[in-house]
Design an enzyme around this catalytic site. Sequence first.
Site, mmCIF file in Angstrom:
data_model
loop_
_atom_site.group_PDB
_atom_site.id
_atom_site.type_symbol
_atom_site.label_atom_id
_atom_site.label_comp_id
_atom_site.label_asym_id
_atom_site.label_seq_id
_atom_site.Cartn_x
_atom_site.Cartn_y
_atom_site.Cartn_z
ATOM 1 N N CYS A 1 0.810 -1.224 0.000
ATOM 2 C CA CYS A 1 0.000 0.000 0.000
ATOM 3 C C CYS A 1 0.838 1.267 0.000
ATOM 4 C CB CYS A 1 -0.952 -0.006 1.185
ATOM 5 S SG CYS A 1 -1.809 -1.571 1.327
ATOM 6 N N HIS B 1 -9.021 4.122 -0.980
ATOM 7 C CA HIS B 1 -7.676 3.549 -0.862
ATOM 8 C C HIS B 1 -7.401 2.588 -2.019
ATOM 9 C CE1 HIS B 1 -4.030 2.076 0.786
ATOM 10 N NE2 HIS B 1 -4.493 1.143 1.584
#
Lengths: 420, 141
Positions: free
Chosen positions: A93, A367
């Site tokens: 991420c 996200h």
Amino acid sequence: MGKLARRVAIVGAGMSKFGAHYPIKQNRDLWQDALINTIESVDHGVNLQKDVEELYLGNFSADLFNHEAHLAPLMAQLAGINPKPAARIEAACCSSGIAMRYGVLAVASGIHDFVLAGGIETMTEVPTVDVTDSLAAAADTRLEYPAGATFPGLYAAVATAHMHKYGTTEENFFDVAIKNYDNGAENPYAQVQMTIEQVIEGKITKAKKRGLEPPSWNNPYDFLRSESNPYIAYPLRLFDCSLVTDGAACVLLASEDIARKYTDTPIWITGTGQGSDTLALHDRDSLTSFLSARTAAQTAFKMSGLEPKDIQIAEVHDCFTIAELVALEDLGFYKPGEAAAAVSAGETKRDGILPINTSGGLKTKGHPVGATGTAQAVEIFKQMRGIAERNRQVKKDIERALSHNVGGSGASSVVHIYEK
Amino acid sequence: MNNEEFTIKNYFDFFAENKLMGNKCNNCGIMHIPPKKICNKCYGTKLEWIEFSGKGTLQTYSLIGVGARYFVNQGYKIENPYCFGIVQLEEGPCISGHIVGPEGFEQNPKKFKIGMPLKAKFLHVETEGIEPKIDLGFEPI
């Protein structure tokens, strides 16, 4: 040692709208949206084909999400920069936070004067259980996955440990969520543009339309404590989790020698730090703090010569509400165990002393994992120039800001410090 | 104990013998689970297999409702969560495991307490689409 050989500035930054776009928009479409948005942000104009010398592209897992593995040459083609170098950078991420760091290092080294760093992820192409499984591939798939680890599960384990050690409560997590919903409601690029109050109103209206007894929540906490907010991974509930998102974001990085060709207000990156830690959570010394993030922060602060108290605004990696509390402690803004009280007191709201995640954060902006790092830089770029949309512009002149981007359950981290 | 190479496959293969195996550095004495070829503390390369007792204490946990596909295939779902936990073994190192117990145990957060004593239980898993395998679990003592 530990210093940039020359100054590097962001002279343009932009992003696609974040949301559930597949199949209407896919990786290549979102990337072009982000490119156009970035080009429009450059005050004196830019010709990507002529000016960009290399592309650093963050992406976690187009292989698993989209059956597309070799993304960078395509995205370079769409930016018009073939045959110049382009490669994909993977760090879960924080893929594009690290892509941006590599771009900064390349410009600082003198090898390039002008580069494009970006990130991209399209996650909604696969069903939720496959999203869960693909994200779990960022954990230790041999040791953690057979024990049941998921991404929310690992952060939930961090939350359990934090609650046990510091007395943190579920209400503390709700405080983070409520604030980030308030911020996302002011961001036209966010996936969810609703406050928790608006979410509740929507649910009441829906119940009335169906002729059902409307729920009797008196405030956001009543709702967040209710069965309408189920546990995804105890102690984390649905509204503690970031979203499954498609999106892309980019920044243009220029050397100090040419930055003013593009803008009169370059945003200087004066600190960049990166850290790593054991892949498996069970091998860590601490279950309530990320060594990789503390390492990245220390390196970035030392490089910039600044301290946590100098930072006026930050975008931090709130993939789960607990992660925002851990971030505030790892970055040195608050002592371990003290962030929750500060958030409850409103210190991190837009009008607080240290606004955090004015974009809405991963929680509501969304996200798209590989795009998150550069999307954080987009928000910082806007806030420092005073051009954040709607009512989310912080009402003070921002001279010094920070972004914090974490990969996996803290095995990789990258921190950037920005100055005007 | 034996001369098997310190590979991840050999670590898992010992599960069939109900053995939780790791290794110990002959130089500094630190223990690893699973075994490592290079000591994580002193970076020595002379290590030997050791068997862990399987006893330990719960360090942290989560009751997971939206699970990995592998667990969904075992029948777990949001109304029927499973417990992922991190256990510190009495020999020192920590390891992840599926925490199991009597019927209904995994669905009740009140049953779990950080520090509670556990012991290893090798879980024989048969689910659609994969070969039967053995996973590391722990249960309350």
